[in-house]
Design a protein around this motif. Sequence first.
Motif: not given
Ligand code: NAD
Length: 481
Positions: A152-153, A178-180, A213, A216, A232, A236, A254-257, A288
């Motif tokens: 999660t982010p 695995k939280p941010a 990295g 996970v 996230g 990623v 669930e990715l970026g927007g 997002c």
């Molecule tokens: P991020 O992708 O940097 O990190 C998200 C999670 O992934 C964190 O827990 C991070 O520690 C982990 N992570 C990072 N690199 C990794 C790797 N190589 N292997 C495994 N895990 C790894 O994103 P962020 O900065 O925490 O959050 C912002 C992003 O999340 C934005 O792009 C936003 O749009 C997106 N988001 C999407 C939704 C949705 O529902 N579509 C909701 C909220 C946020």
Amino acid sequence: MADGSELLTDLYIGGKAVPAGDGGRFDVQDPATGQVIASVADGTVEDAMAAVDAAERAAGPWAATAPRERAEILREAFELMTERSEEIARLISLENGKALADARGEVAYAAEFFRWYSEEAVRGAGAVTTAPSGANRIVVLHRPVGICVLVTPWNFPAAMATRKIGPALAAGCTVILKPASDTPLTALAMAGVLADAGVPPGVVNVLPARRSGAVVSAMLHDPRVRKLSFTGSTEVGRVLLREAADQVINTSMELGGNAPFLVFADADLDAAIEGAMVAKMRNAGEACTAANRFYVESSIAGEFGRRLAERMAALTVGPGTEESTQVGPLVNQDAVDKVDALVRGAVEQGAEAVVGGGRPDRPGYYYDPTVLVDVPADAPILREEIFGPVAPIVTFEDEDEAIRLANATEFGLVAYVYTGDLARGLRVSERFESGMVGLNRGLVSDPAAPFGGVKQSGIGREGGHEGMLDYLETQYVAVQW
Ligand code: NAD
């Protein structure tokens, strides 16, 4: 915490708070000051394997637990989270920076996933049909997918966790979250709520880890793990899809927007401004679903820009934990630098900042609410997720041009449209390449609705009835009786 529940700062594995195997810890900051507020255990690959062991031990009994019992535990989690809402909101505000009003909104939204999935847990549906040949019956069953890794982010540290844990537990799965690393305290508080609600040890494990990295990846290469649900960035997400391919793991992404926000000249302008403020400024733009690009019909663009600028200039910026704050700091220095680079780039290309356009002179990770006009079509700020309190405005002449501009992105999470003509609103909604549409609304998130994106914004849905299907496998039995 003040409600008597303890602030967890260790890993949470097999129902116990445990230190990291190598004793490692990392600091969590308050974005309003940059000061350290807690030190949290930093999970290792060995800890991740211990979490998978715990999830495996709990998997059989949890899948066999009666749906009604699983439902009642989730319902209790909703009640407890609601009782502790103020404490949890303050914790979110402290480690994420968002204004308390946003944090309270997040807690209510997050808790609702426990209530919604307590209701879904007992509505499992299968099917029995007769084969077209008439020779046999076709019985379709749904079974828990198995051990799930949830990543999660930081931007919705409670809701992104409960939006996965709720349906996973309702479906009968066990999980490792695995939280941010910016916001592990809220995730650990969720573990406390679930334990107090009666979730058995090992069903939910929480593993803060800075080496995300490696940790996970190790779990995705363990044959006992059958599901990855990730929220996230798209960047990623692509890496994790490749990792998941090695064991053909079921994935939800669930990715970026890069949400477009269209305003037609026939729109109710008061409503459009209200909607724009919600779509842009919830979480100071760190969502997002945040409106990333405003496309306004040229005949009303001047008035829309002026009114939006007035509203943005009137916002109170300050520490999220202060009651009067409407816009808190961004999560960290990197976030401020990214927003600032996008704004400077746009201004160098000819855009004008009619309000904001810089960082206030104060400690912490703040950025001024900003409105940009005359933004050139090729400015990176229109292509990338801003993730901050900045509203770029571009004009359009007709519906076809508006749709072309809105869809000119690899993302497809959500799109917004304001118009007084419902037929136009529905026509435009159908033409959007997005998983969700806000039609005369600046907020789409609803636990009862399927949230998710198309194109490079993701795969799968969270929330609604669809959200539980992501944690179930379909099994078909051909029966002769
Ligand atoms: P991020 O992708 O940097 O990190 C998200 C999670 O992934 C964190 O827990 C991070 O520690 C982990 N992570 C990072 N690199 C990794 C790797 N190589 N292997 C495994 N895990 C790894 O994103 P962020 O900065 O925490 O959050 C912002 C992003 O999340 C934005 O792009 C936003 O749009 C997106 N988001 C999407 C939704 C949705 O529902 N579509 C909701 C909220 C946020």
